[in-house]
Enzyme design. Structure first.
Site, PDB file in Angstrom:
ATOM      1  N   SER A 192       0.188   1.118   2.268  1.00 47.25           N
ATOM      2  CA  SER A 192       0.963  -0.278   2.209  1.00 47.25           C
ATOM      3  C   SER A 192       2.119   0.422   2.631  1.00 47.25           C
ATOM      4  O   SER A 192       2.914  -0.942   2.982  1.00 47.25           O
ATOM      5  CB  SER A 192       0.529  -1.178   1.149  1.00 47.25           C
ATOM      6  OG  SER A 192       1.148  -1.172   0.220  1.00 47.25           O
ATOM      7  N   THR A 234      -5.104   1.803  -2.784  1.00 47.29           N
ATOM      8  CA  THR A 234      -5.755   3.329  -2.949  1.00 47.29           C
ATOM      9  C   THR A 234      -7.180   3.441  -3.400  1.00 47.29           C
ATOM     10  O   THR A 234      -7.875   3.488  -3.685  1.00 47.29           O
ATOM     11  CB  THR A 234      -5.125   3.005  -4.640  1.00 47.29           C
ATOM     12  OG1 THR A 234      -3.443   3.622  -4.454  1.00 47.29           O
ATOM     13  CG2 THR A 234      -5.540   3.958  -5.881  1.00 47.29           C
TER      14      THR A 234
HETATM   15  N1  ASP Z   1       0.064   3.333  -2.423  1.00 46.61           N
HETATM   16  C1  ASP Z   1      -0.679   2.582  -2.872  1.00 46.61           C
HETATM   17  C2  ASP Z   1      -0.578   1.461  -1.661  1.00 46.61           C
HETATM   18  O1  ASP Z   1       0.162   0.713  -1.558  1.00 46.61           O
HETATM   19  C3  ASP Z   1      -0.548   1.718  -3.347  1.00 46.61           C
HETATM   20  C4  ASP Z   1      -1.894   1.206  -4.381  1.00 46.61           C
HETATM   21  O2  ASP Z   1      -2.185   0.586  -2.948  1.00 46.61           O
HETATM   22  O3  ASP Z   1      -1.763   0.901  -5.593  1.00 46.61           O
HETATM   23  O4  ASP Z   1      -1.311   1.576  -0.742  1.00 46.61           O
END
Ligand code: ASP
Length: 342
Positions: free
Chosen positions: A57, A12
């Site tokens: 991720s 994010t």
């Molecule tokens: N979906 C994102 C990830 O894990 C969530 C984040 O970065 O907080 O890449």
């Protein structure tokens, strides 16, 4: 001037909104660095290395962990420390895996990210990033690094990576380590708890490891668990390790078929680790008879470790040893501060 390598994997912190779908997607981080003028005022030289294709991720995997190890090895002598920008969803898995893959780590490797993209007004990304860089560059008076460990820094807390868990999908306070104190707390000052921080052997080099065996699975007990399903799971071809999430202090239903299936799997060389479903507190298999039966069936205590860490440690050990007796021995000791063995 101290030097820190910033490795951007995605997450994010570096995402932007897709104009068609409105969903967040990883962006080119070098464009975003221009949006963080604060970076210029930190007395640390920061270079950026970005994954060719930044990821959410959720797409992290052992090949990419090995890629991170390669990047750190290639730049190990040129930098004082490393900051890995990573999505929060699997950050605790990556931090755990790297703690085993970077044996005798003598430099800081700090993972961080954010709940809001760094170019948003209310972002938590700036503070997380800037403090992580400061921590990665921090040294003792004798010149040795202050935190030569794989850590997660998030929302004012520096946590041992292999003790961390994502606890919140919304709040800025996204991580904690319930069974181990914080390594540092960042308020007006960064207060390090030096007595808790690992001390590597500086006379030996850091030893990288790249191989992980993915023949593992996590399985959660629940009232009414079905015999055929558990038998099927344990008969999976190539299965070599199981993390079993038990009740309370490592307890399980006293079902004869369950004990028989677990005993048979252990006899076939499958390593079964007992991790509690509770967020805090250790496994103590001798406390109740259900736990005691598990012990007799060959199940090993996971002590006060996290699921993320147990799965990463199993993958690492299974990648290095074929003899399950040796793997069981290593599971019963702390390799890099991941469990407290009484
Ligand atoms: N979906 C994102 C990830 O894990 C969530 C984040 O970065 O907080 O890449």
């Amino acid at each position: 001037m101290r030097r820190v390598l910033l490795i951007y994997t995605g997450g994010t912190i570096g995402m932007g909104q897709n104009p068609d779908t409105g969903a967040l997607e990883p962006l080119d981080f070098s464009q975003l660095v221009g949006n963080i003028p604060e970076l210029a005022s930190i007395p640390v030289a920061v270079d950026v290395h970005q994954f060719a294709a930044p990821i959410d991720s959720s797409d992290m995997n052992p090949q990419l962990w090995a890629r991170l190890v390669e990047i750190i090895v290639a730049h190990y002598d040129s930098y004082d420390g490393f900051v890995i920008l990573h999505g929060t969803d699997t950050m605790a898995f990556t931090a755990s895996a790297l703690s085993f893959m970077l044996e005798n780590l003598t430099k800081p490797v700090i993972l961080t990210g954010s709940q809001l993209p760094i170019n948003r007004l209310r972002t938590d990304g700036r503070e997380n990033l800037i403090t992580s860089i400061e921590i990665a560059a921090a040294r003792h008076a004798d010149g040795r690094p202050r935190v030569p460990e794989v850590c997660i820094y998030f929302s004012g807390k520096l946590l041992r990576g292999n003790r961390s868990t994502k606890i919140n999908s919304e709040g800025f306070n996204a991580f904690d380590s319930f069974n181990f104190p914080h390594l540092a707390d960042a308020g007006v000052n960064i207060v390090y708890h030096d007595d808790l921080i690992l001390r590597p052997d500086y006379s030996r080099p850091m030893k990288p490891h790249y191989v992980m065996d993915t023949g593992v699975v996590v399985f959660t007990l629940f009232p009414g668990i079905d015999e055929a399903t558990v038998r099927h799971l344990l008969a999976t071809p190539r299965l070599r390790g199981l993390v079993m999430r038990t009740y309370g202090s490592g307890n399980a239903p006293q079902l004869p078929w369950l004990m028989e299936v677990l005993r048979d799997a252990t006899a076939r060389g499958i390593v079964i680790i007992n991790i509690t479903q509770c967020a805090a507190g250790p496994v103590e298999m001798a406390r109740y008879s259900g736990g005691f039966l598990l012990k007799n069936a060959g199940v090993i205590s996971g002590y006060d470790g996290t699921v993320e860490c147990a799965i990463a440690k199993l993958m690492h050990l299974l990648g290095h040893y074929s003899d399950s007796a040796i793997i069981r021995q290593h599971m019963n000791r702390a390799i890099c501060g991941e469990i407290s063995v009484p």
